[in-house]
Structures are given as structure tokens and as C-alpha cells.
Design an enzyme around this catalytic site. Structure first.
Site, mmCIF file in Angstrom:
data_model
loop_
_atom_site.group_PDB
_atom_site.id
_atom_site.type_symbol
_atom_site.label_atom_id
_atom_site.label_comp_id
_atom_site.label_asym_id
_atom_site.label_seq_id
_atom_site.Cartn_x
_atom_site.Cartn_y
_atom_site.Cartn_z
ATOM 1 N N GLU A 163 1.361 -10.209 10.840
ATOM 2 C CA GLU A 163 1.080 -9.637 9.532
ATOM 3 C C GLU A 163 2.398 -9.349 8.803
ATOM 4 O O GLU A 163 2.547 -9.659 7.625
ATOM 5 C CB GLU A 163 0.281 -8.353 9.719
ATOM 6 C CG GLU A 163 -0.149 -7.671 8.451
ATOM 7 C CD GLU A 163 -0.955 -6.421 8.719
ATOM 8 O OE1 GLU A 163 -1.343 -5.766 7.733
ATOM 9 O OE2 GLU A 163 -1.184 -6.069 9.899
ATOM 10 N N ASP A 211 0.775 -1.235 0.000
ATOM 11 C CA ASP A 211 0.000 0.000 0.000
ATOM 12 C C ASP A 211 0.807 1.287 0.000
ATOM 13 O O ASP A 211 0.538 2.187 -0.786
ATOM 14 C CB ASP A 211 -0.945 0.020 1.195
ATOM 15 C CG ASP A 211 -1.970 -1.095 1.155
ATOM 16 O OD1 ASP A 211 -1.827 -2.001 0.325
ATOM 17 O OD2 ASP A 211 -2.910 -1.072 1.957
#
Length: 468
Positions: A424, A196
Site C-alpha cells: 500500500e 487521510d
């Protein structure tokens, strides 16, 4: 009882159809329990708190791992996602769960307005989605899910159902998204590429006027520290891009952000090869798809390979130039068959260079250049190591015959996934957990690596161990 439930309820049982016997508390059982916890009944959320909906490329990676404990659930994961496909072929990056409160995640369904703003592009009316996409790992995932249990897949008509949808998805990317007229797909928002807030987007984003901070509320900061997440300035630019895209009816081609990314296109190429295998399974030759994948590989090299840097670089379509930032994205094409030997050898050297440090200063490849001015070891995609990109690089190293390096990377992924509680992402130097824990794709890809690569090299049609 579903196979994942069997594994978690009776972890020492020896009659599990798709798994070797497991020891209670083993890494295998712990990974399966993460996927069980994050299962919603039709799909798997990346994490219960931070990401409470279905994400596109997450589901592809999750299905790759789920196939080892429940091929049926893995098929369902992909089918649920593809049920939300738009009429123009795009697969949205989020499929929203209507039972989740709007305030739990931003941008929420009322921001995207898919069923109204996306009407001209064929957005579904029965389900709310985002309007942008994510990397096309799905055909590769579908093929791997099929070969996990071909009998079940054929009995359910799994490939017969998903093949036309996957083919439409690729048509959309190769035609509607060829914004640089070079034969490759462009992303029109950083979220589409999946990494992102990579520094690769800084220059293209600098042209974007950010949305006012008062015009949106970030839900991600309710769950994680601000220093681990994108800055408010970056987020304002993300919101502006998404707003303009929505207000333009999700039509492609007119936005100020358009970037050809090497990882996005490498995954499209790998999935084209997988679609060829699926076509052959369904009675066609697949020859045209293999040929298309080869043409795309040639275009990738022509438009993004930088021999001086020893990796692929993003191309800013609007500026007409390469983005001079070293990212893990530029290493992902290592997984492709048919790369010239000098290019694959250079990519291998670059993974171990001072810029990425694999096997030297790091055990996992970071998301961004260790020596780059924008490097931050804990901030989302600006330096941390991610498990999905390292899974892809493990595949690439093995595909290129670098088995010693691949084995070392595999062991590092497994060790750090376990020590970080399936984080993550992690600090590339220390392995410290960042972001969410109990993260689904980390658990899923852990399962896949625990099962080894024998079936991948033998059954996916990747010549010489290469995908293809």
C-alpha cells in the site's frame, strides 16, 4: 475468458490481445494476479482485508492499469462506480458491498445512512455509499481506458454513457464546492482529499471537537499496527466531521473544515482537459472545457503557489490562510500543462531538495516533508511514499521534459513495487512495506508503467507530452 484471467492462467501465451508475451512469475504477471485476486465481479477492492469495498479514486487508478489486460473490465470498473453517483453529481468515496459484514469496516453503511440522510442530495436508494467524495481522477481514467481499445469503447458506447456523469461530477465540484469563492473546489473532510491524515490537516482539524472514543470502533486496527495508522484523536475528529456532515443532510458550505488542496484541484484540472478530449471524441469541440481548465490553473497559482517554498500549499478556507506544511500534494500540479516555466522548474527542484530527497536520500517521493516536525516514515500519509502519488509525479516530470528524472522514478516504482509485494505504501528511506500488501492501485500502476508513456503523450491530447 477475460483477458486478466487469460494472463494469469496461461502466462506464456502469445495471443493475448492487449499484452505483450509475459514470462511466468514476471512483474507483469504478478501485478495482473493481484488485480484478479481483488476483483469482485463488478469492481476491484483495494485489498481484501483492510479495504473490502469499492473506493472512488482507487477505482480510477485501477482502471488505468486494468486497461492493459482487460479494457472491458477497466470500463466496468468505472461504470460500476458511476452507477452509485448521487443526484447532485457527487461521486461517493465508497460504494459498499452488501455481502460484507458491517463490522468488517468502519465507518460502515449504517453510519453513513446515505439513502436516508442523503435523500435531499439525491443519494441512490438501491446501493449504500458514503456521503463524501475523493479526488476526481475519473475523467482522465475514462479517456485512458477509451484509447486502450477505441473499437470496444465505441461499440459499447462507453464514453457516451460516462461523459454526462463525469460532467455532472465536475459541475458539483466547481459550483457546490467553491467554498472559498476563488473558483477552486474545497474538500470538507480529510478523507476526501485521499491523503487521510496528512499533517496539512492538523491545523484545520484542531478546531474540531473529536467524537468520544466510545462512540465508534475502529476496524482498521484489526488489520494493521496502531503506529502505522491515524491516531485515536485524529480518528475522533474524522468521525465528528462525518457525523455533522451526515446530520446536516450532506449539504455543503456550513462545516468547520473546508480546505482547498493543490492535488485535488490539479487532478480536477487534468480531468477537465480529459473531458475536453472526450467531448471531441463525441463530436463537440471541447474548447470551453480547455478554457475552464486554463482558468482553474490560473486560480490554483494565484491562491496556492508559494514561490519561497517552491511548491503549492493548501489553503484553509475557514481561516483564510495558507497551511505552512510541505506535502507531496503541493508537487502534483507538476503534471499540468500551461504551468509557467519558472513554476515547473521550481517544482522539479523541490522534488530533489532536502525536503523530499528524490534521487538523493530517497528513490520515491515521500508523502510529507522529510524535515517536517510531524514526519513519521511509517504512519499513514505522514511520511511514507505512496505509489499513486509517485505515478502522478513520474507523469509530471515526463510532461515537463525531465525524462532522466522520470525514467529513474519509473524504475524505482517498479523495483520497490516488486520488492514490497505491491505494498500500500513504503518507508521512503528503506522501501520497507507498510500497510496492506497485494494493494490494487500499486499493482495497476505498475502495469501502466511497464507499458511506458508513449500512448499517454501521443493520444491524450497533452501538448508537448503534457496532459491537456
Amino acid at each position: 475468458m477475460d483477458r486478466t484471467a487469460q494472463l494469469t492462467v496461461r502466462p506464456t501465451a502469445c495471443d493475448i490481445a492487449y499484452d505483450p508475451p509475459s514470462v511466468a512469475g514476471s512483474l507483469h504477471v504478478r501485478a495482473a494476479r493481484v488485480l484478479e485476486h481483488n476483483w469482485t465481479g463488478a469492481s476491484t477492492v483495494p485489498s481484501r482485508g483492510l479495504y473490502p469495498h469499492q473506493w472512488s479514486w482507487d477505482s480510477a487508478f485501477i482502471a488505468i492499469g486494468l486497461r492493459h489486460v482487460s479494457p472491458l473490465r477497466a470500463q466496468t470498473e468505472l461504470e460500476t462506480l458511476l452507477d452509485a453517483q448521487w443526484g447532485d453529481g457527487r461521486v461517493p468515496h465508497i460504494v459498499f458491498n452488501p455481502s460484507i459484514p458491517l463490522r468488517a469496516y468502519f465507518p460502515s453503511p449504517d453510519f453513513w445512512r446515505s439513502s436516508t440522510a442523503g435523500r435531499a442530495a439525491g443519494a441512490p436508494r438501491a446501493v449504500q455509499t458514503s456521503g463524501i467524495t475523493q479526488p476526481p481522477v475519473h475523467a482522465l481514467a475514462a479517456w485512458l481506458v477509451h484509447i486502450a481499445d477505441p473499437g470496444l469503447s465505441r461499440a459499447r458506447g462507453f464514453l457516451t454513457r460516462v461523459y454526462p456523469r463525469l460532467a455532472a461530477w465536475h459541475r458539483y465540484l466547481l459550483h457546490r464546492r467553491d467554498l472559498g469563492s476563488g473558483g477552486l473546489a474545497s474538500v470538507v473532510h480529510p478523507w476526501e482529499q485521499g491523503m487521510d491524515n496528512s499533517p496539512c490537516w492538523d491545523a484545520p482539524l484542531s478546531r474540531i471537537t473529536p467524537a468520544p472514543a466510545r462512540s465508534f470502533r475502529r476496524a482498521d486496527l484489526d488489520h494493521r499496527a496502531a503506529e502505522d495508522r491515524p491516531t485515536d484523536l485524529d480518528y475522533g475528529r474524522y468521525v465528528r466531521l462525518a457525523t455533522d456532515y451526515r446530520d446536516g443532510g450532506y449539504a455543503d458550505g456550513s462545516g468547520d473544515f473546508a480546505v482547498e488542496d493543490p492535488a485535488f484541484n490539479a487532478l480536477l484540472i487534468a480531468s477537465e482537459h480529459a473531458l475536453a478530449r472526450i467531448a471531441r471524441e463525441l463530436g463537440a469541440t471541447g474548447t470551453a472545457r480547455h478554457a475552464r481548465a486554463q482558468r482553474l490553473t490560473a486560480a490554483l497559482i494565484e491562491r496556492m503557489w508559494d514561490p519561497a517554498e517552491g511548491l503549492f500549499l493548501c489553503r484553509d478556507v475557514r481561516a483564510g490562510e495558507l497551511v505552512r506544511e510541505r506535502s507531496v500534494s503541493g508537487l502534483i500540479p507538476l503534471m499540468l500543462p500551461g504551468l509557467p516555466r519558472d513554476i515547473s522548474a521550481a517544482l522539479v527542484r523541490t522534488t530533489a531538495s532536502e525536503h523530499f530527497g528524490l534521487g538523493n536520500s530517497t528513490r520515491l517521493v515521500p508523502s510529507y516533508d522529510l524535515l517536517g516536525e510531524a514526519f513519521e516514515p511509517h504512519r499513514y500519509w505522514r511520511g511514507p511514499a505512496w505509489f499513486n502519488t509517485n505515478w502522478l509525479l513520474e507523469w509530471g516530470l515526463r510532461a515537463q521534459g525531465e525524462h532522466r528524472r522520470a525514467n529513474a522514478l519509473r524504475e524505482a516504482v517498479l523495483d520497490i513495487a516488486q520488492a514490497s509485494d505491491f505494498a500500500e505504501y513504503v518507508d521512503p528511506y528503506t522501501g520497507e512495506a507498510c500497510g496492506a500488501t497485494g494493494f490494487s492501485w500499486t499493482a495497476a500502476l505498475t502495469l501502466d508503467l511497464l507499458h511506458g508513456r508513449t500512448e499517454t503523450t501521443a493520444l491524450t491530447g497533452f501538448e508537448g507530452g503534457n496532459p491537456g
